[in-house]
Scaffold this motif. Structure first.
Motif, short mmCIF file in Angstrom:
data_model
loop_
_atom_site.label_atom_id
_atom_site.label_comp_id
_atom_site.label_asym_id
_atom_site.label_seq_id
_atom_site.Cartn_x
_atom_site.Cartn_y
_atom_site.Cartn_z
N TRP A 167 0.83 -1.20 0.00
CA TRP A 167 0.00 0.00 0.00
C TRP A 167 0.86 1.25 0.00
CZ3 TRP A 167 -5.48 -0.83 0.46
CH2 TRP A 167 -5.82 -2.18 0.65
N HIS B 201 -9.83 -2.30 4.33
CA HIS B 201 -9.04 -3.52 4.16
C HIS B 201 -8.87 -4.24 5.50
CE1 HIS B 201 -5.66 -6.19 3.38
NE2 HIS B 201 -4.94 -5.52 4.25
N THR C 150 -10.26 -8.43 -2.16
CA THR C 150 -9.42 -7.65 -3.07
C THR C 150 -10.03 -6.30 -3.43
OG1 THR C 150 -10.41 -8.79 -4.97
CG2 THR C 150 -8.35 -9.68 -4.08
N PRO D 47 -11.00 -3.69 -1.58
CA PRO D 47 -10.38 -2.47 -1.02
C PRO D 47 -9.09 -2.09 -1.74
CG PRO D 47 -11.08 -3.94 0.75
CD PRO D 47 -11.17 -4.72 -0.53
N TRP D 48 -8.33 -3.10 -2.17
CA TRP D 48 -7.10 -2.82 -2.91
C TRP D 48 -7.41 -2.15 -4.24
CZ3 TRP D 48 -2.06 -2.37 -2.36
CH2 TRP D 48 -1.23 -2.45 -3.48
#
Length: 267
Positions: free
Chosen positions: A46, A100, A107, A109-110
């Motif tokens: 992140w 997250h 996946t 939130p990514w």
């Protein structure tokens, strides 16, 4: 320990950005908070995306600042970001990191995180490179020719720069993130989400963003209450509350939403 390391890294990077005048004092404080959330709670992958946006956008602002100086009177703020600009460009990305934590195996939130930063990066690249293009700018709402630096103006080089900025975040997202499968599709998705966010930013700037006019030099500007020449600006059009920071926030929201919707097709 990860939170402590993240906080330390956020402080050091924010201090460096403040020292190099990429961030104001309030911007450095906001960046420290955002960086602690992203670095400390999200971790290295992140952090890589946030740094990819911050480093490239700051470098462009710094390297091209002198060439763009003549046009700065049109923009509400300079290249030194304050707290509102930091939150406008990165606030939603911090929210996706917190989401997250609630669903660490998901996946989406990514994807949302990458989409918001792709939009912020695309918009910054389009602004920094597009206004310096020799190509004729056109207002996005009417396609009529306008002067360089006009809010809501687009050029082909600027649009390509926006796409490149979004694709860079998409490439980083695939390299360090959890979605290595269908990698080219993910890169394209995030890149296009960034481009869409940038175009929505231009659309809002041309139609609904609060714009002012300087009575001393007659130029339309985002600056308020004072123009760069020192004269008080007068309201001209748009929604008075919708300043550039809100437009940037909506830009990142559009990028995140587009990445999420596109992810429903890919996943």
């Amino acid at each position: 320990m990860q939170l402590f390391i993240g906080f330390t890294a956020a402080v050091l990077i924010s201090l460096l950005a403040w020292k190099t005048q990429n961030l104001s004092t309030s911007g450095a404080l906001a960046a420290t908070i955002l960086g602690t959330i992203v670095f400390g709670l999200g971790g290295l992958p992140w952090a890589v995306l946030l740094l990819g946006f911050f480093i490239t956008s700051s470098a462009l602002s710094k390297l091209l600042g002198r060439r763009k100086a003549a046009l700065d009177a049109s923009f509400s703020k300079g290249s030194r970001r304050d707290w509102a600009q930091v939150l406008a460009n990165g606030g939603l990305s911090g929210l996706f990191v917190l989401l997250h934590l609630l669903q660490p195996q998901a996946t989406w939130p990514w994807l949302g995180f990458a989409g918001t930063l792709a939009a912020a990066n695309a918009d910054t690249w389009a602004t920094e490179l597009g206004v310096l293009s020799r190509a004729q700018p056109y207002l996005i709402t009417s396609l009529r020719p306008v002067e360089r630096g006009t809010a809501g103006a687009i050029t082909l080089p600027g649009t390509l720069a926006a796409l490149a900025g979004g694709l860079l975040i998409g490439a980083l997202a695939v390299l360090v993130g959890p979605m290595a499968s269908s990698s080219l599709a993910v890169v394209a998705l995030i890149g296009l989400a960034g481009l869409l966010g940038s175009l929505i930013d231009s659309l809002l700037a041309a139609s609904l963003q609060a714009m002012y006019v300087c009575p001393a030099c007659g130029k339309e500007t985002e600056r308020h209450p004072l123009h760069s020449c020192g004269a008080p600006t007068q309201f001209k059009r748009g929604w008075p509350w919708l300043n550039n920071d809100w437009v940037n926030s909506l830009c990142t929201l559009a990028g995140g939403a587009a990445a999420l919707l596109g992810g429903l097709v890919l996943i």
